[in-house]
Write an enzyme that holds these catalytic residues in place. Structure first.
Site, PDB file in Angstrom:
ATOM      1  CG  ASP A  41      50.586 -12.370 -72.589  1.00 38.03           C
ATOM      2  OD1 ASP A  41      50.882 -12.240 -71.379  1.00 38.03           O
ATOM      3  OD2 ASP A  41      51.413 -12.228 -73.509  1.00 38.03           O
TER       4      ASP A  41
ATOM      5  CG  HIS B 205      48.269 -11.236 -62.242  1.00 44.89           C
ATOM      6  ND1 HIS B 205      48.418 -11.611 -63.556  1.00 44.89           N
ATOM      7  CD2 HIS B 205      49.526 -11.114 -61.742  1.00 44.89           C
ATOM      8  CE1 HIS B 205      49.717 -11.705 -63.846  1.00 44.89           C
ATOM      9  NE2 HIS B 205      50.406 -11.403 -62.763  1.00 44.89           N
TER      10      HIS B 205
ATOM     11  CG  LEU C  27      32.179 -23.838 -71.236  1.00 39.45           C
ATOM     12  CD1 LEU C  27      32.466 -23.861 -72.725  1.00 39.45           C
ATOM     13  CD2 LEU C  27      32.394 -22.424 -70.685  1.00 39.45           C
TER      14      LEU C  27
HETATM   15  C1  IPE Z   1      51.822 -17.314 -71.500  1.00 45.99           C
HETATM   16  O1  IPE Z   1      52.095 -15.974 -71.231  1.00 45.99           O
HETATM   17  C2  IPE Z   1      51.320 -17.998 -70.278  1.00 45.99           C
HETATM   18  C3  IPE Z   1      50.021 -17.564 -69.756  1.00 45.99           C
HETATM   19  C4  IPE Z   1      49.226 -16.660 -70.249  1.00 45.99           C
HETATM   20  C5  IPE Z   1      49.597 -18.264 -68.577  1.00 45.99           C
HETATM   21  P1  IPE Z   1      53.536 -15.447 -70.886  1.00 45.99           P
HETATM   22  O2  IPE Z   1      53.415 -13.997 -70.640  1.00 45.99           O
HETATM   23  O3  IPE Z   1      54.145 -16.261 -69.795  1.00 45.99           O
HETATM   24  O4  IPE Z   1      54.344 -15.748 -72.225  1.00 45.99           O
HETATM   25  P2  IPE Z   1      55.745 -15.198 -72.759  1.00 45.99           P
HETATM   26  O5  IPE Z   1      56.742 -15.417 -71.652  1.00 45.99           O
HETATM   27  O6  IPE Z   1      55.574 -13.744 -73.055  1.00 45.99           O
HETATM   28  O7  IPE Z   1      56.044 -15.988 -73.988  1.00 45.99           O
HETATM   29  C1  IPE Z   2      49.269 -13.175 -68.326  1.00 48.56           C
HETATM   30  O1  IPE Z   2      49.638 -11.852 -68.158  1.00 48.56           O
HETATM   31  C2  IPE Z   2      49.034 -13.857 -67.007  1.00 48.56           C
HETATM   32  C3  IPE Z   2      50.038 -14.877 -66.657  1.00 48.56           C
HETATM   33  C4  IPE Z   2      51.064 -15.240 -67.377  1.00 48.56           C
HETATM   34  C5  IPE Z   2      49.826 -15.545 -65.389  1.00 48.56           C
HETATM   35  P1  IPE Z   2      51.147 -11.435 -67.931  1.00 48.56           P
HETATM   36  O2  IPE Z   2      51.423 -11.443 -66.461  1.00 48.56           O
HETATM   37  O3  IPE Z   2      52.071 -12.275 -68.737  1.00 48.56           O
HETATM   38  O4  IPE Z   2      51.141  -9.949 -68.474  1.00 48.56           O
HETATM   39  P2  IPE Z   2      52.280  -9.217 -69.327  1.00 48.56           P
HETATM   40  O5  IPE Z   2      52.565 -10.059 -70.518  1.00 48.56           O
HETATM   41  O6  IPE Z   2      53.462  -9.075 -68.436  1.00 48.56           O
HETATM   42  O7  IPE Z   2      51.651  -7.909 -69.671  1.00 48.56           O
HETATM   43 MG    MG Z   3      52.833 -12.094 -70.636  1.00 47.30          MG
END
Ligand code: IPE
Ligand code: IPE
Ligand code: MG
Length: 256
Positions: free
Chosen positions: A26, A43, A137
């Site tokens: 995240d 990303h 792995l």
């Molecule tokens: C969880 O992250 C999903 C992934 C990393 C793929 P999110 O960014 O979607 O989670 P929330 O919405 O903050 O809980």
């Molecule tokens: C995690 O990073 C990747 C996915 C959920 C695909 P985020 O896109 O949730 O990044 P933040 O949380 O907005 O910084």
């Molecule tokens: Mg996120």
């Protein structure tokens, strides 16, 4: 299933290496925002961290690594971002198969893949086939995955068995449900890591994390590297996993 208290020992540092690591990657969006860049830049940078962490885990002798790439709930994001995440996933699958082969990594995608565009499903299938024989792995990419989805699909399969008469309701045990979950063949995650500072599970692996050790990092996923993984593993190594027993019992077993 359940408690797997046999993590391997890294003799050189006496660090206990978790057999299975599960990560919520995240913070990509915030990483990009900090640079005044659009979210897709984060990303893309996140994809580089995936390569680094996969190779570090393979080197350390971690048996399985499960990475949360797209949750059942991430469909709620703007259509453009969802499409871009799929494009990036496809590019990574095409580009990294050779690298996975070289590192003896076996790739598996878990989640409801039928919801993905046809082309992406084909690429997932090809990458899985190309790495199926690899014995190192096990890399699981959780895509359109949700812990609740997994338990629901397992329940449906159990219900089918009951319907057909192969199983009686009073024969259902934890093992019956466990066997129908997405990765019944792997040990439960020993170490769960979430980057990006949030301390929640966001519908990631639920059932199989009953006894995982939780580690939260403030680092945003694109900044998470091999050294950050080492820190998480070191902390994991110092935790006493009791699985319901007392500390005294655990120490007695260790001293045997
Ligand atoms: C969880 O992250 C999903 C992934 C990393 C793929 P999110 O960014 O979607 O989670 P929330 O919405 O903050 O809980
Ligand atoms: C995690 O990073 C990747 C996915 C959920 C695909 P985020 O896109 O949730 O990044 P933040 O949380 O907005 O910084
Ligand atoms: Mg996120």
């Amino acid at each position: 299933m359940g408690a797997n208290d046999a993590e391997s020992e890294d003799q050189s540092q006496m660090t206990r290496i978790p057999r299975h690591v599960a990560i919520i990657m995240d913070g990509n969006g915030r990483w990009a925002k900090n640079r005044n860049s659009p979210r897709h830049v984060g990303h893309r940078a996140g994809a580089d961290s995936v390569r680094t962490v996969v190779e570090a885990c393979a080197k350390k002798g971690v048996e399985a690594l499960t990475l949360f790439a797209f949750s059942s709930e991430n469909w709620k994001r703007p259509k453009k971002e969802v499409g871009l995440l799929f494009d990036l996933f496809m590019i990574a699958l095409q580009r990294d198969v050779k690298r996975l082969k070289k590192n003896n990594v076996c790739l598996r995608v878990i989640g409801e893949r039928t919801a993905f565009p046809e082309k992406l499903q084909e690429h997932i299938h090809m990458a899985e086939e190309a790495t199926a024989e690899n014995s190192g792995l096990m890399l699981q990419i959780a895509a359109n995955y949700g812990g609740r989805w997994d338990i629901t699909q397992a329940t449906k399969r159990v219900a089918e068995k009951v319907k057909s008469g192969d199983l009686q309701p009073d024969e259902i045990t934890e093992a019956t449900i466990n066997a129908e979950l997405s990765f019944a063949d792997l040990p439960d995650p020993d170490l769960f890591i979430r980057t990006g500072g949030e301390q929640r599970i966001s519908n990631f692996v639920l059932w199989q994390m009953a006894y995982s050790e939780f580690y939260f990092s403030e680092q945003l996923w694109p900044d998470f590297d091999a050294a950050a993984l080492d820190l998480a593993i070191q902390e994991f190594s110092q935790r006493e996993r009791r699985f319901g027993k007392t500390s005294e019992q655990i120490r007695a077993i260790k001293n045997q």
